[in-house]
Design an enzyme around this catalytic site. Structure first.
Site, PDB file in Angstrom:
ATOM      1  CG  LEU A 132      -1.782   1.195   1.517  1.00  0.00           C
ATOM      2  CD1 LEU A 132      -2.843   1.332   0.428  1.00  0.00           C
ATOM      3  CD2 LEU A 132      -2.468   1.086   2.887  1.00  0.00           C
ATOM      4  CD  GLU A 134       1.877   4.744  -4.195  1.00  0.00           C
ATOM      5  OE1 GLU A 134       2.059   5.936  -4.543  1.00  0.00           O
ATOM      6  OE2 GLU A 134       1.049   3.986  -4.704  1.00  0.00           O
ATOM      7  CD  GLN A 287       8.768   3.615  49.136  1.00  0.00           C
ATOM      8  OE1 GLN A 287       9.400   4.666  49.272  1.00  0.00           O
ATOM      9  NE2 GLN A 287       7.757   3.310  49.908  1.00  0.00           N
ATOM     10  N   GLY A 349      23.635  -1.174  32.891  1.00  0.00           N
ATOM     11  CA  GLY A 349      24.445  -1.384  31.683  1.00  0.00           C
ATOM     12  C   GLY A 349      24.040  -2.628  30.920  1.00  0.00           C
ATOM     13  CD  GLU A 372      -0.203  -2.415   9.502  1.00  0.00           C
ATOM     14  OE1 GLU A 372      -0.174  -1.879   8.365  1.00  0.00           O
ATOM     15  OE2 GLU A 372       0.670  -3.159   9.911  1.00  0.00           O
ATOM     16  N   GLY A 373      -0.808   2.729  10.598  1.00  0.00           N
ATOM     17  CA  GLY A 373      -1.287   4.007  11.133  1.00  0.00           C
ATOM     18  C   GLY A 373      -0.419   4.404  12.305  1.00  0.00           C
TER      19      GLY A 373
HETATM   20  C1  LIG Z   1       9.298  -1.918   9.225  1.00  0.00           C
HETATM   21  C2  LIG Z   1       8.156  -1.392   8.429  1.00  0.00           C
HETATM   22  C3  LIG Z   1       7.324  -2.292   7.770  1.00  0.00           C
HETATM   23  C4  LIG Z   1       6.269  -1.807   6.979  1.00  0.00           C
HETATM   24  N1  LIG Z   1       5.511  -2.712   6.271  1.00  0.00           N
HETATM   25  C5  LIG Z   1       4.596  -2.242   5.380  1.00  0.00           C
HETATM   26  C6  LIG Z   1       3.907  -3.143   4.513  1.00  0.00           C
HETATM   27  O1  LIG Z   1       4.087  -4.367   4.564  1.00  0.00           O
HETATM   28  N2  LIG Z   1       3.043  -2.637   3.597  1.00  0.00           N
HETATM   29  C7  LIG Z   1       2.810  -1.297   3.503  1.00  0.00           C
HETATM   30  O2  LIG Z   1       2.007  -0.905   2.646  1.00  0.00           O
HETATM   31  N3  LIG Z   1       3.436  -0.401   4.314  1.00  0.00           N
HETATM   32  C8  LIG Z   1       4.332  -0.849   5.245  1.00  0.00           C
HETATM   33  N4  LIG Z   1       4.997   0.041   6.065  1.00  0.00           N
HETATM   34  C9  LIG Z   1       4.730   1.464   5.927  1.00  0.00           C
HETATM   35  C10 LIG Z   1       4.025   2.097   7.122  1.00  0.00           C
HETATM   36  O3  LIG Z   1       2.683   1.689   7.143  1.00  0.00           O
HETATM   37  C11 LIG Z   1       4.203   3.608   6.996  1.00  0.00           C
HETATM   38  O4  LIG Z   1       5.574   3.875   7.257  1.00  0.00           O
HETATM   39  C12 LIG Z   1       3.309   4.382   7.934  1.00  0.00           C
HETATM   40  O5  LIG Z   1       1.967   4.277   7.541  1.00  0.00           O
HETATM   41  C13 LIG Z   1       3.685   5.871   8.001  1.00  0.00           C
HETATM   42  O6  LIG Z   1       3.774   6.415   6.733  1.00  0.00           O
HETATM   43  P1  LIG Z   1       5.082   7.269   6.300  1.00  0.00           P
HETATM   44  O7  LIG Z   1       6.288   6.460   6.645  1.00  0.00           O
HETATM   45  O8  LIG Z   1       4.925   7.667   4.889  1.00  0.00           O
HETATM   46  O9  LIG Z   1       5.076   8.538   7.245  1.00  0.00           O
HETATM   47  P2  LIG Z   1       4.338   9.929   6.953  1.00  0.00           P
HETATM   48  O10 LIG Z   1       2.935   9.667   6.583  1.00  0.00           O
HETATM   49  O11 LIG Z   1       5.152  10.693   6.006  1.00  0.00           O
HETATM   50  O12 LIG Z   1       4.375  10.603   8.392  1.00  0.00           O
HETATM   51  C14 LIG Z   1       5.511  11.334   8.872  1.00  0.00           C
HETATM   52  C15 LIG Z   1       5.164  11.854  10.268  1.00  0.00           C
HETATM   53  O13 LIG Z   1       4.029  12.724  10.180  1.00  0.00           O
HETATM   54  C16 LIG Z   1       3.024  12.300  11.074  1.00  0.00           C
HETATM   55  N5  LIG Z   1       1.717  12.619  10.490  1.00  0.00           N
HETATM   56  C17 LIG Z   1       1.223  12.208   9.317  1.00  0.00           C
HETATM   57  N6  LIG Z   1      -0.018  12.706   9.122  1.00  0.00           N
HETATM   58  C18 LIG Z   1      -0.304  13.454  10.229  1.00  0.00           C
HETATM   59  C19 LIG Z   1      -1.417  14.241  10.634  1.00  0.00           C
HETATM   60  N7  LIG Z   1      -2.494  14.346   9.874  1.00  0.00           N
HETATM   61  N8  LIG Z   1      -1.366  14.862  11.844  1.00  0.00           N
HETATM   62  C20 LIG Z   1      -0.280  14.758  12.641  1.00  0.00           C
HETATM   63  N9  LIG Z   1       0.819  14.030  12.295  1.00  0.00           N
HETATM   64  C21 LIG Z   1       0.805  13.385  11.108  1.00  0.00           C
HETATM   65  C22 LIG Z   1       3.228  10.806  11.214  1.00  0.00           C
HETATM   66  O14 LIG Z   1       2.632  10.303  12.406  1.00  0.00           O
HETATM   67  C23 LIG Z   1       4.746  10.726  11.232  1.00  0.00           C
HETATM   68  O15 LIG Z   1       5.200  11.024  12.529  1.00  0.00           O
HETATM   69  C24 LIG Z   1       6.031  -0.419   6.895  1.00  0.00           C
HETATM   70  C25 LIG Z   1       6.861   0.485   7.595  1.00  0.00           C
HETATM   71  C26 LIG Z   1       7.913   0.012   8.343  1.00  0.00           C
HETATM   72  C27 LIG Z   1       8.806   1.002   9.051  1.00  0.00           C
END
Ligand SMILES: Cc1cc2nc3c(=O)[nH]c(=O)nc-3n(C[C@H](O)[C@H](O)[C@H](O)COP(=O)(O)OP(=O)(O)OC[C@H]3O[C@@H](n4cnc5c(N)ncnc54)[C@H](O)[C@@H]3O)c2cc1C
Length: 409
Positions: A132, A134, A287, A349, A372-373
């Site tokens: 999902l 990008e 404590q 440590g 997942e969000g």
């Molecule tokens: C180890 C790993 C495995 C993953 N596996 C998958 C997978 O199998 N399939 C897949 O599709 N994706 C996968 N992901 C992607 C993951 O779901 C995304 O990284 C995640 O949804 C966040 O998107 P982003 O990295 O583009 O961050 P961004 O959306 O660019 O966010 C950057 C920052 O802005 C904050 N932010 C964004 N919108 C708002 C808002 N409206 N208000 C306040 N703060 C906001 C976010 O919380 C974050 O702190 C994976 C990621 C990792 C690290």
């Protein structure tokens, strides 16, 4: 009891489920736990762990019986995930990742496509990945740039997917793309099942990361990949609706991983504190340390109640499941981050050494606040929900003046 969920009033299991859980507990004690540190050493896919989970029927719990699975309730899944995550996030994330990558096929695949693909997934003979995110679109799915264009009875997919877990080993990909001339709603986001050997699909080498070793991520490129209409999952434009159930399951799964990990961390820290002597007595007899342990225990137990209640709502098909999944995920994953930091501190440590699992827990915990969000995204959802619910309720009974005296004029 914060260190174990045995006989928890919010997690009643029937005899068959209790039996399954006790087999998982044995497996955790005998096999998954002792191997967890080794699994963490490099980021190649943890095949042995995957086989253990498949051979013991744990992978199958995500799939319906008619397609070769043993479909467990969400409550049992959560209990299984929690037990495994006490020792190994990698193994636990393989269990939750199966939901993420396979449920859209079960939910949206034609009976023929499901019959062809799902039984082998349930047996652990093949694997799928969920694509999902990008490079330019994570939290903000309105920015998804991968396109699906109709083409001679099928579609052509073009785009780049980032962070795709299991991409390097998956036999097939659930790809969410924006239908170029789709029917409104969600900008026509539509899901497809794309086989790994489809022409034009390529996978990057493993992308190095901080933790969750053993479940590598990679980038997936789709360069005009031809997908037959029979591989569309659900209707055109229904990609996000289809993904919604998957994401709710995966969010509860993340919450359960965090719950298991912090329970394991607390057990380790308390056992360490019971042995390590400082100033003439065990660390745990001071404590200040007992107060730390007490705070962690109380908060973990509160998280456990949220996670179990979200799972129960899912099983009951409660209309409010999604928001409760967000609440459980946000609370449990944020708390887990704090708990593992405090547990590392408690080990002094030794908490910083590779030989102790706490440093691994610390690195793994960060991921649950992102996948997942992110926590921020869930806070937005929960905050909006609170505002909406409050505005639909009768005025608070302690107020005896008109609503416009709140300051609207
Ligand atoms: C180890 C790993 C495995 C993953 N596996 C998958 C997978 O199998 N399939 C897949 O599709 N994706 C996968 N992901 C992607 C993951 O779901 C995304 O990284 C995640 O949804 C966040 O998107 P982003 O990295 O583009 O961050 P961004 O959306 O660019 O966010 C950057 C920052 O802005 C904050 N932010 C964004 N919108 C708002 C808002 N409206 N208000 C306040 N703060 C906001 C976010 O919380 C974050 O702190 C994976 C990621 C990792 C690290």
């Amino acid at each position: 009891m914060p260190l174990t969920a045995q006989n928890h009033p919010l997690a009643p299991l029937d005899a068959a489920d209790a039996d399954m859980l006790s087999r998982v507990q044995q497996l955790v004690q005998d096999t998954i736990g002792p191997k967890a540190n080794a699994v963490n050493r490099d980021d190649a896919f943890a095949w042995e762990t995957f086989r253990t989970l498949a051979d013991n029927g744990i992978i199958a719990t995500a799939f319906p019986r008619e397609l070769g699975g043993s479909e467990a309730s969400m409550l049992l899944r959560v209990r299984i995930i929690e037990e495994i995550a006490r020792v190994c996030s990698t193994a636990a994330s393989i269990v939750t990742g199966t939901d993420l990558s396979s449920r859209p096929i079960v939910a949206g695949g034609s009976p023929e496509l499901c019959a062809r693909t799902v039984p082998a997934l349930a047996r652990g003979e093949t694997q799928s990945a969920f694509a999902l995110t990008e490079p330019g679109a994570g939290s903000d799915l309105a920015r998804l740039g991968t396109t699906a264009t109709r083409d001679a009875g099928g579609y052509r997919l073009t785009g780049v997917k980032k962070f795709i877990t299991r991409a390097t080993v998956a036999d097939m990909f659930v790809v969410v793309a924006s239908l170029a001339d789709g029917p409104g709603g969600s900008r026509g986001l539509t899901a497809f099942l794309v086989p790994r050997d489809a022409e034009g699909l390529s996978v990057s080498p493993i992308i190095p990361k901080l933790g969750w070793h053993g479940v590598p991520i990679a980038e997936v490129r789709l360069d005009g990949v031809r997908v037959p209409a029979s591989h569309r999952l659900g209707e055109e434009g229904q990609g996000m609706a289809l993904a919604q159930d998957t994401l709710v399951r995966a969010r509860v799964g993340h919450a359960a991983i965090a719950l298991g990990r912090m329970t394991g961390a607390l057990q380790l820290a308390a056992q360490y504190a019971g042995h390590r002597q400082v100033s003439g007595k065990a660390v745990g007899e001071h404590q200040g340390i007992q107060w730390m342990l007490a705070d962690m225990a109380a908060r973990i137990e509160a998280a456990r109640c949220l996670v179990y209640s979200a799972a129960q709502r899912y099983d009951r098909k409660d209309a409010e499941t999604s928001i409760h999944a967000s609440i459980a995920k946000m609370h449990s994953t944020d708390l887990c981050m704090r708990v593992v930091v405090d547990c590392a501190q408690l080990l002094g440590g030794n908490g910083y050494l590779n030989a102790y699992p706490i440093e691994r827990f610390l690195r793994d915990a960060k991921m649950n606040q992102i996948g997942e969000g992110t926590s921020e995204v869930h806070k937005n959802l929960i905050g909006r929900y609170v505002m909406k619910t409050a505005s639909a309720m009768a005025q608070h009974p302690c107020l005896d003046f008109e609503p416009d005296l709140f300051g609207a004029r």
